[in-house]
Structures are given as C-alpha cells and as structure tokens.
Design a protein around this motif. Sequence first.
Motif, mmCIF file in Angstrom:
data_model
loop_
_atom_site.group_PDB
_atom_site.id
_atom_site.type_symbol
_atom_site.label_atom_id
_atom_site.label_comp_id
_atom_site.label_asym_id
_atom_site.label_seq_id
_atom_site.Cartn_x
_atom_site.Cartn_y
_atom_site.Cartn_z
ATOM 1 N N PHE A 290 0.822 -1.214 0.000
ATOM 2 C CA PHE A 290 0.000 0.000 0.000
ATOM 3 C C PHE A 290 0.858 1.266 0.000
ATOM 4 N N ILE B 281 -6.269 -11.185 -5.027
ATOM 5 C CA ILE B 281 -5.681 -10.020 -5.698
ATOM 6 C C ILE B 281 -6.781 -9.023 -6.099
ATOM 7 N N PHE C 176 -9.497 -8.506 -4.384
ATOM 8 C CA PHE C 176 -9.817 -7.883 -3.091
ATOM 9 C C PHE C 176 -8.828 -6.747 -2.807
ATOM 10 N N VAL C 177 -7.541 -6.993 -3.041
ATOM 11 C CA VAL C 177 -6.508 -5.978 -2.785
ATOM 12 C C VAL C 177 -6.617 -4.842 -3.814
ATOM 13 N N GLU D 198 -9.406 -2.411 -3.188
ATOM 14 C CA GLU D 198 -9.064 -1.472 -2.114
ATOM 15 C C GLU D 198 -8.142 -0.365 -2.649
ATOM 16 N N ARG E 284 -10.096 2.116 -4.672
ATOM 17 C CA ARG E 284 -10.839 2.990 -3.762
ATOM 18 C C ARG E 284 -9.922 4.109 -3.248
#
Lengths: 131, 131
Positions: B66, B114, B116-117, B120, B123
């Motif tokens: 991140f 992946i 799911f990540v 995020e 977003r």
Amino acid sequence: MRPLGKRGIPASYAVMAAEAQTSLTETPSSDEAQTHQQVQDTVLASYRRSIDNIDAALIHMLAERFRTTQAVGTYKAINGLPPADPGREAHQIARLRALAVDADLDPEFSEKFIRFVIDEVIRHHRAAQNS
Amino acid sequence: MRPLGKRGIPASYAVMAAEAQTSLTETPSSDEAQTHQQVQDTVLASYRRSIDNIDAALIHMLAERFRTTQAVGTYKAINGLPPADPGREAHQIARLRALAVDADLDPEFSEKFIRFVIDEVIRHHRAAQNS
C-alpha cells in the motif's frame, strides 16, 4: 542487450515514441508531451516491478498459511473439533489490527483481509469434515 | 521461566488439567482423554504460532504494497491518469494464478485475493483524485 536510441532510451521505445508522434501536430508542446509520457512510463514501470515482487511474496506466504491451516483442518476433523473458533479469531483480529497500526496500514483493511482469509479457511475445514 | 510440572508440562497446564479432571469420573479412560486433550492443545498451539508468524509477515508485506500503490495513486492523480488499468489488472491476475499453481495454492483463491486488494487500491486512488 537491447539497442539504445538517443538519450539512452531503448530503440523499441524510440520507435513507439516516433509512431505516437506521427499522430500529433509538429509543435514543441507535443514533443514535450511525448517526453513526459516516456518519463511516466518509466516511473510507473518501476512502481509496478515493486508491486509484482511484493505480490509474489504475498502469494507464497498465503500458500504456506494454507498448508498450515490445511494441517489444522485435518487435525480438527480427525479429533471432532469445531471448524471455527470465535475466541481465537477475535484474538487474531485484535493482534493484526495492532500490527497494522505499527506498520502504518489501515487497521480496518487488515481486519477485512484477515476475515477474508479466515472465511476461506473455515470453508476448507467444513469441506474436510464433510469428506 | 514458567515452573514445569511432571513430564515437562508448564505448571499452569498441569493446574488446568487437574481442574478439568475433577469434572470427570476417575477411570483410566478419563485419564487417557485428558492426556489426549493436552496433546491436542500442544499440537494446535504449535500450528497457531506458525500461522501468527505468517500473518505478521502478510500484514507487513501488505503495508509495503500500500505504501507503493499510494505513491502510484498520488502520481496518477497529479498526471490525470485513470485510477484503474484493466490491461494491467488482467496481467497481474494471470501472473498470480500461475504463481499460485506453482506454490500449490488454489488459483481461484489467489484471484479472489488479488481482486480484493486491487479493489481497495482503486478505492484509495479515487479518494486521492477527489481530494
């Protein structure tokens, strides 16, 4: 070694840039835009190499985690233990939220992540108990 | 050091075992069941220590991922680039599915993970572009 064009840019980039330029009007500003695009590609490509390396590490850690939880699932099935353990899950979530805060990762995301993984594990355990 | 009881089991375990035994009838089979429960606790506890170590590694790799995608998000926002890049995502998913197969991880799960990540991350990028 790939052949290098002017300014040390690989020749294939120079060809791509030249092709892109044919669709642009011949003004200094289009030249600037093209150079800007090349810089962007290099910056993005470097970030993406880091992301790809991290993702490979994540996949291998997840593979090792599932190897372990698969052993737990088999062990629970043999011994008639319930697939889910709410007390253990609450402890894991609290611990990972604290680790996330230390690592400057959104603790909400860390909780969503571990729930996502635990849900998958419980699905595997249920399948093991029904087989 | 915690004090050890008979057979090298920590005294607190021996107390728990003794307490558990008072609720059982005094027969050799209840003794066997108690010893079996102690072995189960030790086996499960060992698995769980491995899982906790792996989860700490996962959280730290996600934190680093991140940090990188945040830099990408800022870069894209400054340069007016779109937050999502479907071509890049398709490439990432195909690559991670192949890595998952090599590591004996369910490729379906690796794809769910992946996505799911990436969801995020997108977003975060949208939030960066709107701020």
